[in-house]
Enzyme design. Sequence first.
Site, short mmCIF file in Angstrom:
data_model
loop_
_atom_site.label_atom_id
_atom_site.label_comp_id
_atom_site.label_asym_id
_atom_site.label_seq_id
_atom_site.Cartn_x
_atom_site.Cartn_y
_atom_site.Cartn_z
CG HIS A 57 -1.88 -1.12 1.28
ND1 HIS A 57 -3.10 -1.12 0.64
CD2 HIS A 57 -1.79 -2.32 1.90
CE1 HIS A 57 -3.73 -2.27 0.86
NE2 HIS A 57 -2.95 -3.01 1.62
CG ASN A 94 -7.77 -4.91 0.17
OD1 ASN A 94 -7.01 -3.98 0.43
ND2 ASN A 94 -7.45 -6.17 0.37
CB SER A 138 -13.64 -8.63 -13.49
OG SER A 138 -13.63 -7.92 -12.26
CG ASN A 144 -19.03 -1.38 -3.81
OD1 ASN A 144 -19.74 -0.43 -3.51
ND2 ASN A 144 -19.39 -2.28 -4.71
CD1 TRP A 178 -18.69 -14.85 4.74
CD2 TRP A 178 -19.82 -13.63 6.22
NE1 TRP A 178 -18.22 -15.18 5.98
CE2 TRP A 178 -18.90 -14.44 6.92
CE3 TRP A 178 -20.63 -12.76 6.94
CZ2 TRP A 178 -18.79 -14.42 8.31
CZ3 TRP A 178 -20.52 -12.73 8.33
CH2 TRP A 178 -19.61 -13.56 9.01
CE1 TYR A 226 -2.31 -2.89 7.24
CE2 TYR A 226 -1.76 -5.21 7.46
CZ TYR A 226 -2.26 -4.17 6.71
OH TYR A 226 -2.70 -4.40 5.43
#
Length: 518
Positions: free
Chosen positions: A98, A171, A224, A236, A326, A381
């Site tokens: 990142h 993400n 995609s 999103n 999910w 992290y």
Amino acid sequence: MAKLVCWVTLLSLVVFCNSQSEEEGYCTSAADQLMCFKTTLDETNEGDALTTGQGQGIGDIANSKTAGPRGPTLIEDALHLKELAQFDRERIPERVVHAKGAGAYGELHITSDFLEKYSKAAVFRNGSSSPLFLRFSQVAGELGSQDTVRDVRGFAVKVKTEEGIWDLVGNNLPVFFIRDARLFPSFIHTQKRNPQTHLKDTNMAWDFLSLRNESTLMLMYLYSDLGTPASYRRMNGFGVHTFKLVNTEGDSVFARFNWRVNQELRNLTAEEAMGLAGKNPDYLLQDLYENIAQKNFPSWTFTVQILNADEAENLHFNPFDPTKVWFTDEIPEYEVGKLILNKNQNNYFAEVEQSAFDPANMPCGIEPSPDKLLQGRLFSYLDTQYYRLGVNFNHLPVNRPVNKVIANSYRDGHMNYDNDGGMPNYNPNSFMKASALPRYKESTYRLDSDIVDRHEPANDNFFQATQLYESFSETDKIHLAQNLARDLKPVFPFIRERALKNFEAVSSDLFDRLQQIL
């Protein structure tokens, strides 16, 4: 001719004025930032003399002190040495993952009482509002990489609650490539440069990914057009991992968090993305900055999916597996709030580059699940923030919590300017009043052999990828096959064949399309 010059000058002034917002020195066009700054100084007459970091005035910035008109620079020219020494230390280590990103400030508004029965966290109370900082990023790219290359995009949200910081570090795609953090360093190495040639190496990437076929669903998403979003404002966000929510009675459920974009979801084709990468490598960063400056504030609907312990136990796949979606037709999604971004950073380095996220930052009422990848991130992290920014990175304004009570035994270290005064630096102690915050106490859950062992259980890594492929339109299927084939073509044949075998398990139609192109 003179009239033409006047009209051109007037038009330039109109365009410039339109690029400047009501906020002082704040431009709606990134290209005009310096002129906006100058205009602010002209209006306020606040131009200051140049000084060193210690406040001494700098009379001549362009010439060093020398021994005579043609002599060497003298070591006594302290201002010259300070200038060079400061410049030599401007950069900090970039993020391994990142590295390049964009960020903005905003708010999280909770508009439903749905989560109150599941979690005691104050951030979920109906009607509550919490300030936040959101950083978007490329996952694999380096600090200077192009914004529109095919990559996963980070969606890291730092919510500053009255009970401490909640970092939901996700993400723009709902799953990940691997399910075990033990493989994370190796996976990231394959996305970086070949250690001998220092070139990106598709053989490294596809060798690893074809050996770990749990990556197949993620690859279907990535290749995609979702892998090349047209804007940070038009994608999103997903928490990816499964978390545990605990209420005041100690009851717990499992949850996944999602951010559903309220603007039109928009992506680029591979050709459009490559074209933009050459024309404007900072396209997504500029798009976010200028739209917020123009008050086109982007927003997302905050949603949650819930599983109780029995449902999690009987689900036909592992609910703690971050390579699995999910699906909402199986596990309903409930709207609980809204995220809005409404303010840009004042200084990119201080606020975006030095923003520091840690998935272990969870207020009381939010806890980890047995998700193995999440468990690894709980260490990694924080450790990387210590490496990049030092042990006191939470003192930086962008990372500083807003709750009133900050009491612990942490002291000293580089860049510590607060140090908690005379507060005892050990706990427990007899000199501090009880905190007004809820005591941090984790709930318990059963650890059976299915969670603590090291073996990899039998797992169907393809059925959700098949469902995704079958949901694609004909155009989407064509683009997916073209994008995959373009990346697979230069790969060593034995690796390519292994990857093709995985895609054949997804769909014979996809396999045939790839074979035809390759």
